[in-house]
Design an enzyme around this catalytic site. Structure first.
Site, PDB file in Angstrom:
ATOM      1  N   HIS A  29       1.129   4.946   1.728  1.00  7.54           N
ATOM      2  CA  HIS A  29      -0.266   6.701   2.355  1.00  7.54           C
ATOM      3  C   HIS A  29       0.152   7.503   1.938  1.00  7.54           C
ATOM      4  CE1 HIS A  29       0.499   4.359   5.989  1.00  7.54           C
ATOM      5  NE2 HIS A  29       1.628   3.464   5.366  1.00  7.54           N
TER       6      HIS A  29
ATOM      7  N   HIS B 192       0.973  -1.687   0.135  1.00  7.09           N
ATOM      8  CA  HIS B 192      -0.345  -0.169  -0.109  1.00  7.09           C
ATOM      9  C   HIS B 192       0.674   1.488  -0.137  1.00  7.09           C
ATOM     10  CE1 HIS B 192       0.288  -1.247   3.927  1.00  7.09           C
ATOM     11  NE2 HIS B 192       1.266   0.322   4.185  1.00  7.09           N
TER      12      HIS B 192
HETATM   13  P1  AMP Z   1       1.943   0.377   7.759  1.00  9.03           P
HETATM   14  O1  AMP Z   1       2.897   0.370   8.511  1.00  9.03           O
HETATM   15  O2  AMP Z   1       2.485   1.069   6.488  1.00  9.03           O
HETATM   16  O3  AMP Z   1       1.720  -1.448   6.997  1.00  9.03           O
HETATM   17  O4  AMP Z   1       0.788   0.780   7.038  1.00  9.03           O
HETATM   18  C1  AMP Z   1      -0.390   0.322   8.193  1.00  9.03           C
HETATM   19  C2  AMP Z   1      -1.063   1.529   8.403  1.00  9.03           C
HETATM   20  O5  AMP Z   1      -2.798   0.913   7.963  1.00  9.03           O
HETATM   21  C3  AMP Z   1      -1.022   2.499   9.579  1.00  9.03           C
HETATM   22  O6  AMP Z   1      -1.398   4.063   8.744  1.00  9.03           O
HETATM   23  C4  AMP Z   1      -2.831   1.943  10.114  1.00  9.03           C
HETATM   24  O7  AMP Z   1      -3.199   3.134  10.978  1.00  9.03           O
HETATM   25  C5  AMP Z   1      -3.581   1.716   8.770  1.00  9.03           C
HETATM   26  N1  AMP Z   1      -4.699   0.849   9.240  1.00  9.03           N
HETATM   27  C6  AMP Z   1      -4.146  -0.331  10.427  1.00  9.03           C
HETATM   28  N2  AMP Z   1      -5.622  -1.094  10.183  1.00  9.03           N
HETATM   29  C7  AMP Z   1      -6.661  -0.203   9.538  1.00  9.03           C
HETATM   30  C8  AMP Z   1      -8.040  -0.492   9.127  1.00  9.03           C
HETATM   31  N3  AMP Z   1      -8.538  -1.271   9.595  1.00  9.03           N
HETATM   32  N4  AMP Z   1      -8.873   0.777   8.243  1.00  9.03           N
HETATM   33  C9  AMP Z   1      -7.923   1.495   8.151  1.00  9.03           C
HETATM   34  N5  AMP Z   1      -6.710   1.992   8.255  1.00  9.03           N
HETATM   35  C10 AMP Z   1      -5.789   0.854   9.213  1.00  9.03           C
END
Ligand code: AMP
Length: 149
Positions: free
Chosen positions: A112, A110
């Site tokens: 950001h 993903h």
């Molecule tokens: P990463 O640390 O780059 O893997 O980012 C994962 C992101 O997903 C983090 O910024 C979390 O805040 C976000 N996240 C985790 N669970 C959810 C969810 N259920 N809905 C939306 N965002 C989420």
């Protein structure tokens, strides 16, 4: 291409983003097409923090196919201006983490998209939960800006 050569983590079909794509978990969706999906980060580092994911199963940059990466970055580029305008941001930070050591916490690749504002410090990565009402309002503003683009 789950578990493709070089993936840091094998793909888990029950990761939280896979469940969001399948509609098994709620989210504040802002955009969807046949290849990609975008929704509000539940622990936003700034107002309007949005995630863009492919619908294909891939755990990280080492696992994702070039075409899927192309489609995903295409969505990032398509919706980033709408996020900037909707949030009245001064800048936009794009981040992408691979592997626990790099800060990745959800193992479905993903991007950001994080609005930045002059003089406002970023909140910690994956820190506090956002206010659901604020997430909903920001999602609505972003959806309206995407629709108007
Ligand atoms: P990463 O640390 O780059 O893997 O980012 C994962 C992101 O997903 C983090 O910024 C979390 O805040 C976000 N996240 C985790 N669970 C959810 C969810 N259920 N809905 C939306 N965002 C989420």
């Amino acid at each position: 291409m789950a578990g493709g050569q070089g993936a840091l983590m094998s793909y888990d079909e029950n990761n939280v983003f896979a469940k969001i794509i399948r509609g098994e978990l709620p989210c504040h969706k802002v955009y969807e097409d046949d290849k990609t999906f975008a929704f509000m980060d539940i622990m936003p580092r700034a107002h309007g923090h949005t995630l863009v994911i492919p619908k294909d199963q891939a755990s990280d940059i080492f696992d994702v196919s070039p075409q899927t990466l192309f489609d995903t970055v295409g969505t990032v580029q398509r919706i980033a201006p709408a996020i900037r305008d909707a949030m009245e941001a001064d800048g936009i930070l794009i981040q992408q983490f691979n592997g626990t050591a790099a800060g990745q916490t959800v193992f479905h690749v993903h991007f950001h998209i994080i609005p930045r504002f002059e003089g406002v410090t970023l909140k910690p990565h994956a820190g506090d939960m956002g206010d659901p009402d604020v997430l909903a309002v920001n999602a609505e503003k972003i959806r309206a800006a995407i629709d108007a683009a």
